[in-house]
Every structure is written in structure tokens, then in C-alpha cells.
Design a protein around this motif. Structure first.
Motif, PDB file in Angstrom:
ATOM      1  N   ILE A  89      -4.759  -2.389  33.026  1.00  0.00           N
ATOM      2  CA  ILE A  89      -3.531  -3.118  32.701  1.00  0.00           C
ATOM      3  C   ILE A  89      -3.795  -4.181  31.634  1.00  0.00           C
ATOM      4  O   ILE A  89      -2.925  -4.492  30.817  1.00  0.00           O
ATOM      5  N   ILE A  90      -5.016  -4.725  31.600  1.00  0.00           N
ATOM      6  CA  ILE A  90      -5.380  -5.675  30.544  1.00  0.00           C
ATOM      7  C   ILE A  90      -5.360  -4.976  29.189  1.00  0.00           C
ATOM      8  O   ILE A  90      -4.839  -5.516  28.202  1.00  0.00           O
ATOM      9  N   ILE A  91      -5.918  -3.760  29.134  1.00  0.00           N
ATOM     10  CA  ILE A  91      -5.905  -2.991  27.880  1.00  0.00           C
ATOM     11  C   ILE A  91      -4.476  -2.725  27.429  1.00  0.00           C
ATOM     12  O   ILE A  91      -4.144  -2.849  26.239  1.00  0.00           O
ATOM     13  N   LEU A  92      -3.605  -2.385  28.372  1.00  0.00           N
ATOM     14  CA  LEU A  92      -2.208  -2.105  28.024  1.00  0.00           C
ATOM     15  C   LEU A  92      -1.503  -3.344  27.497  1.00  0.00           C
ATOM     16  O   LEU A  92      -0.713  -3.266  26.547  1.00  0.00           O
ATOM     17  N   TYR A  93      -1.771  -4.508  28.084  1.00  0.00           N
ATOM     18  CA  TYR A  93      -1.168  -5.741  27.588  1.00  0.00           C
ATOM     19  C   TYR A  93      -1.611  -6.031  26.154  1.00  0.00           C
ATOM     20  O   TYR A  93      -0.821  -6.508  25.326  1.00  0.00           O
ATOM     21  N   ILE A  94      -2.884  -5.772  25.867  1.00  0.00           N
ATOM     22  CA  ILE A  94      -3.397  -6.000  24.508  1.00  0.00           C
ATOM     23  C   ILE A  94      -2.688  -5.091  23.513  1.00  0.00           C
ATOM     24  O   ILE A  94      -2.267  -5.519  22.434  1.00  0.00           O
ATOM     25  N   VAL A  95      -2.548  -3.815  23.883  1.00  0.00           N
ATOM     26  CA  VAL A  95      -1.902  -2.834  22.996  1.00  0.00           C
ATOM     27  C   VAL A  95      -0.423  -3.148  22.822  1.00  0.00           C
ATOM     28  O   VAL A  95       0.110  -3.130  21.702  1.00  0.00           O
ATOM     29  N   TYR A  96       0.267  -3.467  23.934  1.00  0.00           N
ATOM     30  CA  TYR A  96       1.697  -3.721  23.857  1.00  0.00           C
ATOM     31  C   TYR A  96       2.020  -5.031  23.138  1.00  0.00           C
ATOM     32  O   TYR A  96       3.152  -5.242  22.701  1.00  0.00           O
ATOM     33  N   GLY A  97       1.024  -5.908  23.013  1.00  0.00           N
ATOM     34  CA  GLY A  97       1.263  -7.151  22.288  1.00  0.00           C
ATOM     35  C   GLY A  97       1.216  -6.995  20.782  1.00  0.00           C
ATOM     36  O   GLY A  97       1.677  -7.869  20.044  1.00  0.00           O
TER      37      GLY A  97
END
Length: 275
Positions: free
Chosen positions: A140-148
Motif C-alpha cells: 500500500i505504501i508503493i501504491l500511495y507513492i505511485v498514485y501521488g
């Protein structure tokens, strides 16, 4: 003169209305969190006859508040750090090479992602994340980075265009590599917009509900937004304990925003000024 008075009156009325619409829900939240179920039956709007601070104790026990708080804090803080570093690097590469077609197309590709609703990609995302075994905290941390990337690229590129290129050119002439130019010259100058991006990312990660709901598969990894589910029953809801839990989850983010809101304003306004 009369026009100025009318404008001032209208401004005062709008401020009062805004205050009412903001403060009234907060009043309901705080008063309900301190009431007993009997007080709730009498009146929703009235002040509690006695303050039941034990509501907070019970809410903490029911939700494993401190475990959820730790999960949320770890996910949010790690995400914010990597969002600032990685997104600023991507934006720097785009901002300084927008005359090249590939980087210009990449910029608009990222911007177009802002217009894609999460609901459209939710099911394919869940399937892909599950296949890659990323249905956990690191995932979920990786997804937050990408979605930002979309919104943060937009903010960073606007700010980077206001920085003079002469600083980088001078450093390059002195023998600095591109990494040295970025981390020693550019990154320190990004402090206002870094604060803006960091605070917005913090607010987004802390308050997010949908992504943890569909991604996190283990109950012990639940965030604060997820554990509020515990109060929602099939036929009734314990509003006193629920509102106490909501208030506990809300307090940290209110404190962060109160102390950091000036950085948001300064970062956005600085990025709007091109030198």
C-alpha cells in the motif's frame, strides 16, 4: 463607498455561514463523544448532562486503537518521505526537459491520471496486487507513492519553472553531476513545495479509506479509518463510542494541519510565480 460596505457585509455573512457549517458538525462530534446513550435518546443537539470520558477508553479497547494508530503512522510517514523524494525527482526530470517530446508527453500522461476515478481501476488493481503478493503494508505504501505522481508532478513542475536555471548551469560548470545538482542545489530550494506536497500526502494517506479497505488483507494491519467499521452494526450503531473513536482518529490530523497550513499556502503561491 456603499459598494465597499455591501461587499464587507457579504464577506462577513459568508464567513459566519462557513463557520457555522464547519463548527456545527465538530460540535455534534465532540458532544456526542462525551454523552451517554441516555443523553443521546433525549436530544442530539443538547450538551451532555455529564461528561463520559470513559467512552474514549472503551473505544480504544474495542478498536485496538494504538495498533491501528501505529499502522496508520508507519504507512503515512514512510509514504510521505518516499513521495517527496521520488516525485520531486520525476518532476525535475520533466521540468528541465519539457522541450523534448518524450518528457512533454510523459507530463501530460501523468496529468491525465488525475481524471481517472479510483472505482474504475479498483477491481483490476486488487487482482494485480494480490497476484504480486503486495496486499500488505509495503504494497500500500508503493501504491500511495505511485498514485501521488499525477498531482505532485503538476505541483513540482510549476514550482521548478520558477527556479532560475543559472544555478544548475553554474554547478555543472564546476563539475557537479546531475545527482549532485539535484540533491545539493535544487532539493534544498524545494523546501516550500516539499512542505506542501508532504502535508497534502499526509492528509491523503491518513484519511484514506478505500485503498486500505481493498488492499490490506490481514486484520492486524488495519488502519484507523478501517477500525471505525467495528461500530457499524446490522440494526444499530453505538454512536457514543463511534464518535469518540472518530474524534481520537481526527485529533492528530487536525493538529498537523493547524501547524502546517501556512506551508501549503506558501508552497502553492510560490509555485504560481514564474521568475
Amino acid at each position: 463607498m456603499q459598494k465597499k460596505k455591501n461587499n464587507r457585509l457579504l464577506t462577513v455573512i459568508l464567513i459566519i455561514l462557513a463557520g457555522v457549517f464547519i463548527l456545527f458538525p465538530l460540535y455534534i462530534l465532540v458532544s456526542t463523544a462525551l454523552k451517554s446513550p441516555e443523553d443521546m435518546m433525549k436530544s442530539t443537539l443538547a450538551l451532555p448532562t455529564t461528561f463520559h470520558f470513559d467512552n474514549f477508553t472503551q473505544a480504544i479497547k474495542l478498536t485496538n486503537f494504538f495498533d491501528a494508530f501505529t499502522n496508520t503512522a508507519v504507512i503515512t510517514c514512510v509514504s510521505v518521505v518516499f513521495i517527496i523524494i521520488s516525485n520531486s525527482m520525476v518532476a525535475y526530470a520533466i521540468a528541465r526537459n519539457q522541450n523534448i517530446k518524450y518528457f512533454n508527453l510523459l507530463y501530460y500522461y501523468f496529468l491525465s491520471a488525475m481524471f481517472v476515478p479510483f472505482q474504475i481501476i479498483m477491481l483490476p488493481l486488487v487482482k494485480q496486487v494480490s497476484a504480486l503478493h503486495l496486499d500488505n503494508v509495503p504494497g500500500i505504501i508503493i501504491l500511495y507513492i505511485v498514485y501521488g505522481l499525477p498531482i505532485n508532478t503538476f505541483l513540482y513542475v510549476g514550482y521548478l519553472k520558477s527556479l532560475p536555471k543559472s544555478l544548475e548551469e553554474a554547478a555543472t560548470i564546476d563539475g557537479a553531476t546531475i545527482w549532485q545538482v539535484f540533491f545539493r542545489i535544487i532539493f534544498p530550494l524545494l523546501k516550500p513545495i516539499n512542505a506542501t506536497v508532504g502535508i497534502l500526502a499526509f492528509l491523503g494517506c491518513w484519511n484514506d479509506f478505500m485503498l486500505p479497505l481493498v488492499i490490506l488483507s490481514k486484520p492486524e494491519q488495519a488502519t484507523l479509518s478501517l477500525v471505525q467499521y467495528i461500530f457499524q452494526g446490522q440494526f444499530s450503531t453505538n454512536y457514543n463510542l463511534a464518535f469518540a473513536s472518530y474524534l481520537l482518529a481526527l485529533l492528530p490530523i487536525i493538529i498537523v494541519y493547524v501547524f502546517a497550513q501556512r506551508f501549503i499556502i506558501s508552497g502553492v503561491t510560490n509555485g504560481a510565480i514564474k521568475q
